[in-house]
Write an enzyme that holds these catalytic residues in place. Structure first.
Site, PDB file in Angstrom:
ATOM      1  N   ASP A   1      58.324  -9.937  18.363  1.00  0.00           N
ATOM      2  CA  ASP A   1      57.789  -9.767  19.703  1.00  0.00           C
ATOM      3  C   ASP A   1      58.566  -8.607  20.292  1.00  0.00           C
ATOM      4  OD1 ASP A   1      55.944 -10.402  21.681  1.00  0.00           O
ATOM      5  OD2 ASP A   1      57.472 -11.435  22.847  1.00  0.00           O
TER       6      ASP A   1
ATOM      7  N   GLY B   1      51.004   2.561  20.644  1.00  0.00           N
ATOM      8  CA  GLY B   1      51.457   2.029  21.934  1.00  0.00           C
ATOM      9  C   GLY B   1      51.968   3.108  22.876  1.00  0.00           C
TER      10      GLY B   1
HETATM   11  P1  IMP Z   1      53.578  -7.693  20.901  1.00  0.00           P
HETATM   12  O1  IMP Z   1      54.942  -7.658  20.265  1.00  0.00           O
HETATM   13  O2  IMP Z   1      52.482  -7.912  19.913  1.00  0.00           O
HETATM   14  O3  IMP Z   1      53.541  -8.594  22.088  1.00  0.00           O
HETATM   15  O4  IMP Z   1      53.257  -6.225  21.441  1.00  0.00           O
HETATM   16  C1  IMP Z   1      54.238  -5.411  21.952  1.00  0.00           C
HETATM   17  C2  IMP Z   1      53.641  -4.208  22.657  1.00  0.00           C
HETATM   18  O5  IMP Z   1      54.752  -3.402  23.062  1.00  0.00           O
HETATM   19  C3  IMP Z   1      52.775  -3.315  21.771  1.00  0.00           C
HETATM   20  O6  IMP Z   1      51.428  -3.648  21.820  1.00  0.00           O
HETATM   21  C4  IMP Z   1      53.037  -1.934  22.383  1.00  0.00           C
HETATM   22  O7  IMP Z   1      52.256  -1.761  23.521  1.00  0.00           O
HETATM   23  C5  IMP Z   1      54.498  -2.048  22.823  1.00  0.00           C
HETATM   24  N1  IMP Z   1      55.370  -1.602  21.704  1.00  0.00           N
HETATM   25  C6  IMP Z   1      56.160  -2.370  20.908  1.00  0.00           C
HETATM   26  N2  IMP Z   1      56.777  -1.619  19.977  1.00  0.00           N
HETATM   27  C7  IMP Z   1      56.346  -0.364  20.177  1.00  0.00           C
HETATM   28  C8  IMP Z   1      56.607   0.871  19.512  1.00  0.00           C
HETATM   29  O8  IMP Z   1      57.341   0.960  18.509  1.00  0.00           O
HETATM   30  N3  IMP Z   1      55.994   1.953  20.019  1.00  0.00           N
HETATM   31  C9  IMP Z   1      55.176   1.906  21.106  1.00  0.00           C
HETATM   32  N4  IMP Z   1      54.861   0.794  21.740  1.00  0.00           N
HETATM   33  C10 IMP Z   1      55.453  -0.349  21.289  1.00  0.00           C
END
Ligand code: IMP
Length: 202
Positions: free
Chosen positions: A70, A154
């Site tokens: 996460d 992202g």
């Molecule tokens: P989750 O961990 O699936 O809740 O998503 C985390 C969110 O944080 C992603 O969808 C991105 O929007 C952002 N994020 C996490 N890691 C990165 C990265 O390495 N680069 C850019 N955005 C990130």
């Protein structure tokens, strides 16, 4: 060869994990590879709760050791937002990464620069017997108002890394994997993963 289930459907993350875990000598599989269509609601109050919930659900459904993450972007001027909600940070449902970046920049527009920020990743390793282990990593930088670079995913095109004088999206995959929050978290998780594969009897 033993298998490690990566509990994510995010293609950007899957590619990074494949490169980061190349030395582990196990076969990485995704939920899609195993036909696992689990819906895990990320309703925890912390990264650990969400990552742990995903790791346990997937390891118990598959009988495999599972790695879940996460992660999020924390912006100082916004009190740490979007943080846990980074993937859903938009007034529009089902918005795109581009839409979320634009929304973040809109919310930051009234604040003086530099817009200090960091990416955080918590990894959870779930074992089929219900055990959970955690590792984490952070990457510090600042948000910039113009997008730069086409790599990554992202918020990468607006996340500037002062030591590299470029955004995360201008780094190659190899370079990102030397300094990213996920790379540091994987480095911290590797001894735990090695021990898990040694200890668990399949
Ligand atoms: P989750 O961990 O699936 O809740 O998503 C985390 C969110 O944080 C992603 O969808 C991105 O929007 C952002 N994020 C996490 N890691 C990165 C990265 O390495 N680069 C850019 N955005 C990130």
């Amino acid at each position: 060869m033993e298998k490690l289930l990566i509990a994510t459907t995010n293609k950007g993350k899957i590619k990074e994990f494949q490169d980061l875990l190349v030395g582990l000598d196990v076969l990485l599989v995704t939920p899609q590879d195993c036909g696992l269509g689990l819906e895990v609601v990320e309703d925890g109050q912390t990264y650990e709760e969400n990552a742990g919930k995903k790791a346990l659900a997937y390891s118990q459904a598959s009988g495999m050791i599972c790695l879940a993450d996460d992660s999020g972007l924390e912006v100082e001027a916004l009190g740490g937002a979007p943080g846990l909600y980074s993937a859903r940070y938009s007034p529009l449902p089902n918005d795109t990464d581009t839409g979320r970046r634009a929304y973040l920049l809109k919310n930051l527009a009234g604040f003086p620069r530099p817009w200090r920020a960091h990416f955080h990743a918590t990894l959870a390793i779930g074992l089929p017997n219900g055990s959970l282990f955690f590792a984490a990593g952070d990457c510090f930088g600042e948000i910039v108002p113009e997008e730069r670079g086409d790599n990554g995913f992202g918020y990468d095109p607006i996340f500037f890394i002062p030591e590299k004088s470029c955004t995360m999206a201008e780094l190659s995959g190899l370079e990102k994997n030397q300094l990213s929050h996920r790379a540091l978290a994987v480095k911290n998780a590797l001894p735990l993963l090695r021990k898990a594969f040694k200890d668990v009897q399949f």
